[in-house]
Design an enzyme around this catalytic site. Structure first.
Site, PDB file in Angstrom:
ATOM      1  CE1 TYR A  24      11.243  -6.288  -0.188  1.00  0.00           C
ATOM      2  CE2 TYR A  24      10.015  -7.509   1.469  1.00  0.00           C
ATOM      3  CZ  TYR A  24      10.068  -6.548   0.472  1.00  0.00           C
ATOM      4  OH  TYR A  24       8.931  -5.864   0.135  1.00  0.00           O
ATOM      5  CG  HIS A  55       1.894  -0.840  -1.046  1.00  0.00           C
ATOM      6  ND1 HIS A  55       1.141  -1.985  -0.919  1.00  0.00           N
ATOM      7  CD2 HIS A  55       3.050  -1.224  -1.645  1.00  0.00           C
ATOM      8  CE1 HIS A  55       1.812  -3.013  -1.417  1.00  0.00           C
ATOM      9  NE2 HIS A  55       2.973  -2.572  -1.866  1.00  0.00           N
ATOM     10  CB  CYS A  62       2.237  -2.747  -5.441  1.00  0.00           C
ATOM     11  SG  CYS A  62       2.860  -4.399  -5.082  1.00  0.00           S
ATOM     12  CG  ASP A 102       7.175  -5.952  -3.894  1.00  0.00           C
ATOM     13  OD1 ASP A 102       7.877  -5.823  -2.895  1.00  0.00           O
ATOM     14  OD2 ASP A 102       5.933  -5.925  -3.875  1.00  0.00           O
ATOM     15  CG  HIS A 103       7.747  -9.684  -2.290  1.00  0.00           C
ATOM     16  ND1 HIS A 103       6.450 -10.035  -2.145  1.00  0.00           N
ATOM     17  CD2 HIS A 103       7.920  -8.573  -1.546  1.00  0.00           C
ATOM     18  CE1 HIS A 103       5.841  -9.167  -1.362  1.00  0.00           C
ATOM     19  NE2 HIS A 103       6.716  -8.271  -0.995  1.00  0.00           N
ATOM     20  CG  HIS A 163       6.351  -1.901  -4.703  1.00  0.00           C
ATOM     21  ND1 HIS A 163       5.728  -2.239  -3.519  1.00  0.00           N
ATOM     22  CD2 HIS A 163       7.240  -0.934  -4.401  1.00  0.00           C
ATOM     23  CE1 HIS A 163       6.220  -1.484  -2.548  1.00  0.00           C
ATOM     24  NE2 HIS A 163       7.134  -0.680  -3.060  1.00  0.00           N
TER      25      HIS A 163
HETATM   26  C1  DNO Z   1       5.662  -6.040   1.073  1.00  0.00           C
HETATM   27  C2  DNO Z   1       5.553  -4.654   0.908  1.00  0.00           C
HETATM   28  C3  DNO Z   1       4.744  -3.973   1.966  1.00  0.00           C
HETATM   29  C4  DNO Z   1       4.763  -2.515   1.691  1.00  0.00           C
HETATM   30  C5  DNO Z   1       3.998  -1.687   2.587  1.00  0.00           C
HETATM   31  C6  DNO Z   1       3.910  -0.298   2.057  1.00  0.00           C
HETATM   32  O1  DNO Z   1       6.608  -6.563   0.653  1.00  0.00           O
HETATM   33  O2  DNO Z   1       5.242  -4.311  -0.384  1.00  0.00           O
HETATM   34  O3  DNO Z   1       5.346  -4.176   3.207  1.00  0.00           O
HETATM   35  O4  DNO Z   1       6.032  -2.074   1.841  1.00  0.00           O
HETATM   36  O5  DNO Z   1       2.761  -2.194   2.724  1.00  0.00           O
HETATM   37  O6  DNO Z   1       3.496   0.572   3.012  1.00  0.00           O
END
Ligand code: DNO
Length: 394
Positions: A374, A239, A277, A356-357, A304
């Site tokens: 989340y 990531h 991401c 993501d988020h 992501h």
């Molecule tokens: C945040 C995430 C990070 C991610 C880690 C991957 O929301 O994208 O916590 O999971 O960095 O290892």
């Protein structure tokens, strides 16, 4: 794409039924209860699968755990210090034990000290929704007034320091408290909740490490774990740093196209891949996310999707919804769908993807103890926007 949702396990206030109602079919999770560095047994993984299966029945969407996010990498591995050899050996066993349970994608990162970093968890949007925000001046404030570090003029300009001082004067006690919480462990998946002195200790452990030192330690780590990933048919996805800029004077080394090239040159295998991401990559002003996607598309093992709006200083940003941020998601999704088409020679290949988020919206704002970013409703909206784009462009 495999529509997935991150889930923090049985204690997550977002339940498996919520995930199903959001139209996801896969869960991305980790064994967060196991301390960093310890080995996960086959049985630990199996138990979590059983828990998920108990929630599946003959009528509902059967959720499946498709990606482990993450097996965290202990700071001693990043520093190659103390018991790092034992920690790497545990890491390899964990990869094999996950694979023995038929989970074949693993996400990880190599961010020093802290995982992802924000300075505010409740930034109010014009819609009244709440978003996560990263304000670069507040990082300077954190270093200056919370960690009380000296010699900041070595890495910040006079203007930046003056502006941080000005902003600090406007901050209320509660803002400072929130900043401290956000940076030192208020975010889920952080290695630990640090105290100020622990944080300073970690900084001093990294004090002699330059960019090349940390890169070399990552390369060594990759060379050690990838043969195990290959043997077990596991696709690893590193990531990007979030945000992809150096923080607190410590280098970050998974931030740019060149960084990724270095990683892929370290060990040539499809198992040595990336978690693409979009939001993290796009928050570095100099990154071109479409170019990064095209260059490394064969190595993308996990995706992501979230968007950001960068601010004038080119370092600060807040998390926008998918349709309004700096990344053109219609363009990006077309690239992803084309890549899936390219891979689908014998059978249809869907890349695991999670929104993501999400913002904190509607009833999310009344929930206690949820994991910042989340939320259920905010991510449901995110996934819905993405599904709409996919349906329209496919
Ligand atoms: C945040 C995430 C990070 C991610 C880690 C991957 O929301 O994208 O916590 O999971 O960095 O290892």
């Amino acid at each position: 794409m495999q529509n997935s949702f991150r889930w923090y396990g049985p204690t997550d206030p977002v339940k498996l039924t919520d995930i199903r109602q959001a139209n996801a079919e896969y869960v991305v999770t980790s064994l967060h209860q196991i301390p960093y560095g310890e080995k996960w047994s086959k049985n630990d993984v199996k138990k979590r699968i059983n828990y998920i299966n108990k929630n599946n029945n003959s009528y509902n969407i059967n959720l499946k755990w498709n990606v482990v996010e993450s097996i965290p990498v202990h700071n001693n591995i990043k520093l190659r210090t103390k018991n790092f050899k034992k920690l790497i050996s545990n890491y390899k066993d964990t990869i094999a034990n996950i694979a023995a349970n038929n989970i074949n994608t693993i996400c990880y990162n190599f961010m020093p000290i802290v995982d992802w970093t924000r300075t505010q968890l409740d930034f109010k949007l014009p819609t009244d929704g709440l978003a996560l925000k990263f304000n670069y001046l507040q990082i300077i404030i954190f270093e200056m007034y919370i960690l009380k570090l000296k010699n900041l003029e070595k890495r910040y300009s006079n203007k930046q320091i003056k502006n941080a001082e000005k902003l600090f004067k406007l901050m209320k006690t509660n803002d400072i408290k929130n900043l401290k919480l956000a940076v030192m462990g208020g975010l889920p998946a952080s290695e630990t909740k640090y105290s100020v002195s622990e944080f300073r200790e970690m900084l001093s452990a990294y004090k002699d490490m330059d960019n090349i030192d940390i890169k070399q330690n990552l390369r060594e780590f990759i060379k050690e774990i990838m043969p195990v990933a290959e043997e077990n048919n596991v696709k690893m996805g590193i990531h990007p740093d979030d945000p992809p800029i150096p923080l607190f004077g410590v280098p970050r080394i998974v931030s740019t196209m060149d960084d990724y090239q270095y990683i892929f040159d370290s060990y040539d295998s499809p198992c040595n891949g990336m978690t693409f991401c979009a939001g993290s990559l796009a928050s570095n002003f100099y990154n071109d996310v479409y170019k990064i996607f095209n260059r490394f598309k064969k190595r993308i093992n996990f995706i992501h999707l979230r968007n950001v709006k960068k601010e004038k200083d080119r370092k600060s940003f807040y998390e926008s919804n998918h349709l309004n941020g700096d990344v053109d998601f219609v363009r990006l999704i077309k690239l992803i769908l084309n890549e899936e088409k390219r891979r689908s020679i014998k059978e249809k290949i869907d890349i695991p993807m999670r929104p993501d988020h999400g913002h904190s919206l509607l009833d999310d704002q009344n929930k206690k103890n949820f994991n910042a970013g989340y939320t259920a409703i905010g991510r449901l909206m995110g996934l819905s926007e993405l599904r709409g784009i996919i349906k329209a462009v496919i």
